[in-house]
Scaffold this motif. Structure first.
Motif, short mmCIF file in Angstrom:
data_model
loop_
_atom_site.label_atom_id
_atom_site.label_comp_id
_atom_site.label_asym_id
_atom_site.label_seq_id
_atom_site.Cartn_x
_atom_site.Cartn_y
_atom_site.Cartn_z
N LEU A 143 0.94 -1.24 0.05
CA LEU A 143 -0.22 0.09 0.23
C LEU A 143 0.95 1.32 -0.23
CD1 LEU A 143 -2.98 -1.77 2.01
CD2 LEU A 143 -2.87 -0.64 -0.01
N GLY A 144 1.98 1.27 0.59
CA GLY A 144 2.63 2.67 0.76
C GLY A 144 4.10 2.31 -0.45
N GLY A 145 3.68 1.63 -1.09
CA GLY A 145 4.50 1.74 -2.28
C GLY A 145 3.15 2.39 -3.76
N ARG A 146 2.13 1.42 -3.56
CA ARG A 146 0.83 2.38 -4.67
C ARG A 146 0.63 3.89 -3.90
NH1 ARG A 146 -3.61 -2.38 -4.89
NH2 ARG A 146 -2.45 -3.90 -5.62
N PHE A 147 0.62 4.38 -3.50
CA PHE A 147 0.34 5.72 -2.85
C PHE A 147 1.93 6.55 -3.42
CE2 PHE A 147 1.76 9.08 0.10
CZ PHE A 147 0.98 9.75 -0.28
N VAL A 148 2.93 5.47 -3.23
CA VAL A 148 3.91 6.76 -3.65
C VAL A 148 4.12 6.56 -5.14
CG1 VAL A 148 6.67 6.37 -4.17
CG2 VAL A 148 5.90 6.43 -1.77
N ALA A 149 3.49 5.28 -6.27
CA ALA A 149 3.50 5.52 -7.37
C ALA A 149 2.81 6.58 -7.69
CB ALA A 149 3.39 3.94 -8.10
N PHE A 150 1.12 6.79 -7.04
CA PHE A 150 0.30 7.64 -7.46
C PHE A 150 0.97 8.95 -7.10
CE2 PHE A 150 -3.36 10.58 -5.97
CZ PHE A 150 -4.19 10.24 -6.64
N ALA A 151 1.03 9.05 -5.89
CA ALA A 151 1.49 10.43 -5.72
C ALA A 151 3.30 11.44 -7.01
CB ALA A 151 2.45 10.49 -4.27
N LEU A 152 3.43 9.94 -7.08
CA LEU A 152 4.43 10.31 -8.62
C LEU A 152 3.58 10.65 -9.80
CD1 LEU A 152 7.22 7.73 -8.03
CD2 LEU A 152 7.02 10.91 -7.71
N VAL A 153 2.54 9.78 -10.39
CA VAL A 153 1.99 10.10 -11.41
C VAL A 153 1.40 11.40 -11.66
CG1 VAL A 153 0.16 9.09 -12.48
CG2 VAL A 153 1.87 7.65 -11.79
N TYR A 154 0.22 11.02 -10.10
CA TYR A 154 -0.48 12.01 -10.22
C TYR A 154 0.28 13.61 -9.99
CZ TYR A 154 -3.81 9.02 -12.23
OH TYR A 154 -3.99 8.02 -12.88
N GLY A 155 1.24 13.57 -9.05
CA GLY A 155 1.80 14.69 -8.85
C GLY A 155 2.59 14.92 -9.72
N LEU A 156 3.94 14.11 -9.69
CA LEU A 156 5.30 15.06 -10.20
C LEU A 156 5.31 14.64 -12.00
CD1 LEU A 156 7.68 15.90 -9.59
CD2 LEU A 156 8.64 13.10 -10.72
N LEU A 157 4.54 13.73 -12.31
CA LEU A 157 4.00 14.12 -13.91
C LEU A 157 2.98 15.06 -14.00
CD1 LEU A 157 5.02 13.15 -16.47
CD2 LEU A 157 3.46 11.45 -16.57
N LEU A 158 2.06 15.23 -13.96
CA LEU A 158 0.42 16.17 -13.86
C LEU A 158 2.01 17.59 -14.01
CD1 LEU A 158 -1.55 16.50 -14.55
CD2 LEU A 158 -2.55 16.42 -12.31
N GLY A 159 2.86 18.03 -12.90
CA GLY A 159 3.40 18.71 -12.25
C GLY A 159 4.05 19.49 -13.03
N VAL A 160 5.08 18.37 -13.86
CA VAL A 160 6.11 18.42 -14.86
C VAL A 160 5.33 19.67 -16.15
CG1 VAL A 160 8.10 17.63 -16.12
CG2 VAL A 160 7.79 17.77 -13.96
N ALA A 161 4.37 18.50 -16.45
CA ALA A 161 3.64 18.40 -17.60
C ALA A 161 3.15 20.12 -18.02
CB ALA A 161 2.67 17.69 -18.41
N TYR A 162 2.49 20.16 -15.94
CA TYR A 162 1.64 21.47 -15.87
C TYR A 162 2.99 22.78 -16.46
CZ TYR A 162 -0.74 25.13 -14.36
OH TYR A 162 -1.10 26.60 -14.46
N ARG A 163 4.30 22.85 -15.95
CA ARG A 163 5.37 23.12 -16.56
C ARG A 163 5.71 23.84 -17.05
NH1 ARG A 163 5.84 27.15 -12.64
NH2 ARG A 163 8.65 27.55 -13.40
#
Length: 143
Positions: free
Chosen positions: A46-66
């Motif tokens: 579950l911790g790994g899934r949370f990290v993956a979720f944060a990277l996909v929808y946080g990091l990737l979405l944020g970088v693409a937005y920038r």
């Protein structure tokens, strides 16, 4: 038209993380360390899934937005999103293949087909997230 290498680079890191988090049970069970109890394995998963979720929808979405905000009209959104998906799918296959080879070469063709199917799914997910971030960033410029 220009394409940005930032979302594909982030997609490579995200795909590697997703591949590792989907193989946590394999990594833990095949490693020489002691096998944790089912509660610990559940927390790791579950911790790994949370990290993956944060990277996909946080990091990737944020970088693409920038990138979408800074790219202007010269940014080729199609080429950037396509590169993001391809890099993500290839990164997922490479990391998953490495984990499965480490776990044991007796993996069957069903595992190989499942890995390729999962790679396509991860690639499509990363394309959708990257496109959403780029479109949101570009919408903020013209809107």
């Amino acid at each position: 038209m220009n394409w940005s290498p930032a979302p594909p680079a982030v997609a490579a890191v995200v795909a590697a993380t997703v591949a590792l988090t989907r193989r946590i049970a394999t990594l833990v069970l095949e490693s020489p360390i002691g096998i944790p109890g089912p509660g610990a394995l559940t927390r790791y998963t579950l911790g790994g899934r949370f990290v993956a979720f944060a990277l996909v929808y946080g990091l990737l979405l944020g970088v693409a937005y920038r990138v979408g905000r800074g790219g202007g009209d010269a940014l080729d959104v199609g080429a950037t999103t396509l590169a993001t998906g391809v890099v993500g799918a290839v990164g997922y296959v490479v990391v998953t293949g490495a984990v499965l080879l480490w776990a044991g070469p007796e993996q069957g063709w069903v595992v190989a087909v499942g890995t390729l199917g999962s790679a396509v799914g991860v690639g499509v997910e990363l394309v959708v997230v990257a496109f959403a971030g780029l479109a949101l960033g570009r919408w903020g410029i013209s809107g």
